[in-house]
Design an enzyme around this catalytic site. Structure first.
Site, PDB file in Angstrom:
ATOM      1  N   ASP A  78     -40.712 -68.475 -22.944  1.00 56.41           N
ATOM      2  CA  ASP A  78     -41.178 -67.374 -22.105  1.00 56.41           C
ATOM      3  C   ASP A  78     -41.381 -67.987 -20.719  1.00 56.41           C
ATOM      4  O   ASP A  78     -41.556 -69.202 -20.593  1.00 56.41           O
ATOM      5  CB  ASP A  78     -42.490 -66.817 -22.665  1.00 56.41           C
ATOM      6  CG  ASP A  78     -43.130 -65.814 -21.716  1.00 56.41           C
ATOM      7  OD1 ASP A  78     -42.400 -64.953 -21.180  1.00 56.41           O
ATOM      8  OD2 ASP A  78     -44.358 -65.906 -21.505  1.00 56.41           O
ATOM      9  N   ASP A 119     -43.276 -66.466 -17.423  1.00 58.32           N
ATOM     10  CA  ASP A 119     -44.596 -66.312 -16.792  1.00 58.32           C
ATOM     11  C   ASP A 119     -45.708 -66.592 -17.803  1.00 58.32           C
ATOM     12  O   ASP A 119     -45.798 -65.939 -18.840  1.00 58.32           O
ATOM     13  CB  ASP A 119     -44.733 -64.900 -16.216  1.00 58.32           C
ATOM     14  CG  ASP A 119     -43.641 -64.609 -15.180  1.00 58.32           C
ATOM     15  OD1 ASP A 119     -43.233 -65.542 -14.465  1.00 58.32           O
ATOM     16  OD2 ASP A 119     -43.207 -63.444 -15.085  1.00 58.32           O
TER      17      ASP A 119
HETATM   18 MG   LIG Z   1     -45.783 -64.716 -20.584  1.00 60.82          MG
END
Ligand SMILES: [Mg+2]
Ligand SMILES: [Zn+2]
Length: 178
Positions: free
Chosen positions: A12, A14
């Site tokens: 992932d 952010d």
């Molecule tokens: Mg995230």
């Protein structure tokens, strides 16, 4: 011809590779997390694939465009490259049902917790699913991993390298080896 099947780490973005300041879309707003670059390089050096799978609803919401995301990912790749690391492919979902852009305001199959981005990567690359894993900071990330049939690991801050190293070690040897 031999097709080499490699395990993958799905990152992932952010909240995992960079601190999640909310709708990050410029290099100025992008701050790597602790030992994130080293974590990606560790994946590269092990011969595993490294992917980014990121929900970017800011596109559907009209906060920024796909060109901003592409530019940021090019910048990330440059930064990683200066440290001998790279991401093999970046996948992002531009959709959100509440978006203001009609064509993007849809219930899609790629926004996590849907597994679409992971499945796309597995389609595009020869991935050893049995040993692959996802690193995420939200339950929706882990759910996407579960639906794609791979292991999910929660990142809660601290050294990303340490988490990735331990998670990869726990994957064990390739099938057929011991
Ligand atoms: Mg995230
Ligand atoms: Zn989507």
């Amino acid at each position: 011809m031999t097709i080499i099947i490699r395990p993958a780490v799905f990152f992932d973005r952010d909240g995992v590779l960079n601190h999640d300041a909310g709708y990050v879309h410029t290099p100025e707003a992008f701050v790597w997390t602790d030992e994130a670059v080293e974590a990606v390089r560790h994946v590269n050096d092990a011969g595993w694939l490294a992917f980014v799978v990121t929900n970017q609803s800011g596109i559907a919401r009209g906060y920024y465009g796909p060109e901003d995301v592409a530019r940021l990912h090019r910048w990330m790749q440059g930064e990683l490259g200066r440290h001998g690391a790279h991401i093999d492919a970046y996948y992002y979902c531009p959709h959100h049902v509440d978006g203001c852009k009609a064509e993007l305001a849809v219930e899609c199959s790629c926004r996590k917790p849907q597994p679409g981005m992971l499945l796309a990567a597995m389609d595009d690359w020869s991935v050893d699913r049995g040993r692959s894993l996802l690193i995420g900071d939200k339950p929706s990330d882990l759910e996407a991993a579960r639906r794609a049939g791979i292991r999910g690991c929660l990142y809660q801050g601290g050294s990303l390298l340490r988490l990735v190293r331990e998670a990869m070690a726990a994957a064990g040897p390739p099938a057929g080896e011991s």
